[in-house]
Design an enzyme around this catalytic site. Structure first.
Site, short mmCIF file in Angstrom:
data_model
loop_
_atom_site.label_atom_id
_atom_site.label_comp_id
_atom_site.label_asym_id
_atom_site.label_seq_id
_atom_site.Cartn_x
_atom_site.Cartn_y
_atom_site.Cartn_z
N SER A 10 0.84 -1.20 0.00
CA SER A 10 0.00 0.00 0.00
C SER A 10 0.87 1.25 0.00
O SER A 10 1.66 1.46 0.92
CB SER A 10 -0.90 0.03 1.23
OG SER A 10 -1.54 1.29 1.33
N HIS A 35 -1.12 -1.22 -4.36
CA HIS A 35 -2.40 -0.93 -3.71
C HIS A 35 -2.49 0.57 -3.42
O HIS A 35 -1.61 1.14 -2.77
CB HIS A 35 -2.52 -1.73 -2.41
CG HIS A 35 -3.87 -1.67 -1.79
ND1 HIS A 35 -4.93 -2.45 -2.22
CD2 HIS A 35 -4.35 -0.92 -0.77
CE1 HIS A 35 -5.99 -2.20 -1.49
NE2 HIS A 35 -5.67 -1.27 -0.60
N ASP A 37 -4.73 3.39 -1.70
CA ASP A 37 -5.81 3.68 -0.76
C ASP A 37 -6.28 5.12 -0.93
O ASP A 37 -5.57 6.07 -0.56
CB ASP A 37 -5.32 3.47 0.67
CG ASP A 37 -5.21 2.00 1.04
OD1 ASP A 37 -6.19 1.27 0.81
OD2 ASP A 37 -4.16 1.58 1.55
N MET A 39 -8.80 8.03 0.13
CA MET A 39 -9.63 8.41 1.27
C MET A 39 -10.14 9.84 1.09
O MET A 39 -9.41 10.71 0.61
CB MET A 39 -8.81 8.32 2.56
CG MET A 39 -8.19 6.98 2.82
SD MET A 39 -7.24 6.99 4.35
CE MET A 39 -6.54 5.34 4.31
N HIS A 68 -8.38 1.11 -4.09
CA HIS A 68 -9.35 0.89 -3.01
C HIS A 68 -9.99 2.23 -2.66
O HIS A 68 -9.35 3.08 -2.05
CB HIS A 68 -8.61 0.27 -1.81
CG HIS A 68 -9.46 0.07 -0.60
ND1 HIS A 68 -8.92 -0.18 0.64
CD2 HIS A 68 -10.82 0.06 -0.43
CE1 HIS A 68 -9.89 -0.33 1.52
NE2 HIS A 68 -11.05 -0.18 0.90
N MET A 70 -12.08 4.38 -0.57
CA MET A 70 -12.73 4.61 0.72
C MET A 70 -13.38 5.98 0.66
O MET A 70 -13.00 6.92 1.37
CB MET A 70 -11.70 4.50 1.84
CG MET A 70 -11.25 3.08 2.08
SD MET A 70 -9.89 2.93 3.26
CE MET A 70 -8.50 3.12 2.13
N MET A 139 -11.38 -5.75 5.28
CA MET A 139 -10.62 -4.81 6.09
C MET A 139 -10.39 -5.43 7.47
O MET A 139 -11.35 -5.81 8.16
CB MET A 139 -11.37 -3.49 6.24
CG MET A 139 -11.45 -2.66 4.97
SD MET A 139 -9.83 -2.16 4.35
CE MET A 139 -9.19 -1.21 5.72
N ASP A 175 -6.59 -6.44 4.04
CA ASP A 175 -5.90 -5.15 4.16
C ASP A 175 -6.04 -4.66 5.59
O ASP A 175 -7.16 -4.48 6.08
CB ASP A 175 -6.53 -4.15 3.19
CG ASP A 175 -5.87 -2.78 3.22
OD1 ASP A 175 -4.84 -2.62 3.92
OD2 ASP A 175 -6.37 -1.87 2.54
#
Length: 242
Positions: A10, A35, A37, A39, A68, A70, A139, A175
């Site tokens: 990540s 990966h 992330d 947010m 991913h 979020m 998660m 993750d």
């Protein structure tokens, strides 16, 4: 033969001042996927980066970008992330009212579709969308921040989801708090794709990252149990691997 273990570092744990160099370093170190992330400070209590950053670093590697999201809502941004270079787009089951529609939209963009579950979300949320999925992401920390400790209760959920997947060609990703110390238990529960941030980005060089990735991979492979070693004809061929 079972799906091979995928290690997806990540970049949330990378040095953002050197993000392009960090991605090149983990590529050289043996990362299978990258990966990302994303947010939004709304769905989760943190803001990371968006589609423009992914587009900027996409030329640094040919490895799969495992994005991913979020964020909530997600639908309005799917096209932007697809155009930025995402290969897999994972959305949260909790982030919108029309999960099936969102997964159809990801597939329509030519991308692999994933669903992520927060620790308190039961696996039943997947029941009616399994056949639209390429990936399930469990998660094992509460999303929003890197460096958290693994929530052990999620191992049972991982095992239950593995049983739900059955023979479908769906990767089962984990993750949150993944390290060389718990990778064996995670793989034994049924995961075949491990995201690791802090545990990979320890050290200063690609050689350090390579040692960290290798240690997680060796531990995960050692943790596999006999029921994982069924035939590719029964389980489906490995997917999303370059």
């Amino acid at each position: 033969m079972s799906k091979e273990i995928i290690i997806a570092p990540s970049i949330l744990a990378a040095d953002f001042a050197r993000l392009g160099e960090e991605i090149a370093a983990i590529d050289a170190a043996g990362a299978d996927w990258i990966h990302c992330d994303v947010m939004d400070g709304h769905f989760v209590p943190n803001i990371s980066f968006g589609a423009d950053i992914i587009k900027a670093v996409r030329p640094m590697t040919k490895k799969i970008f495992d994005v991913h999201l979020m964020i909530a809502p997600a639908d309005a941004y799917l096209e932007a992330f697809a155009k930025a270079g995402a290969d897999v787009i994972t959305i949260h089951a909790e982030a919108g009212p029309h999960l099936d529609r969102s997964l159809q939209a990801i597939r329509a963009l030519g991308k692999k579709a994933g669903v992520s579950l927060c620790p308190s979300t039961p696996e039943s949320a997947l029941e009616y969308v399994l056949d639209r999925l390429d990936l399930v992401l469990v998660m094992t920390v509460n999303p929003g921040f890197g460096g958290q400790s693994f929530i052990g209760s999620q191992l049972e959920k991982i095992a239950r989801i593995r049983n739900m997947i059955g023979g479908r060609p769906i990767r089962l990703e984990v993750d949150g708090g993944v390290t060389r110390d718990n990778a064996a238990a995670i793989a034994a529960a049924g995961a075949d794709t491990l995201v690791a941030g802090s545990a990979v980005f320890r050290g200063k060089s690609s050689a350090d990252y390579a040692a960290n990735i290798a240690a997680i991979r060796v531990a995960a492979e050692a943790g596999r149990v006999p029921k994982q070693h069924d035939s590719s004809a029964q389980r489906g061929e490995p997917v999303l691997v370059r």
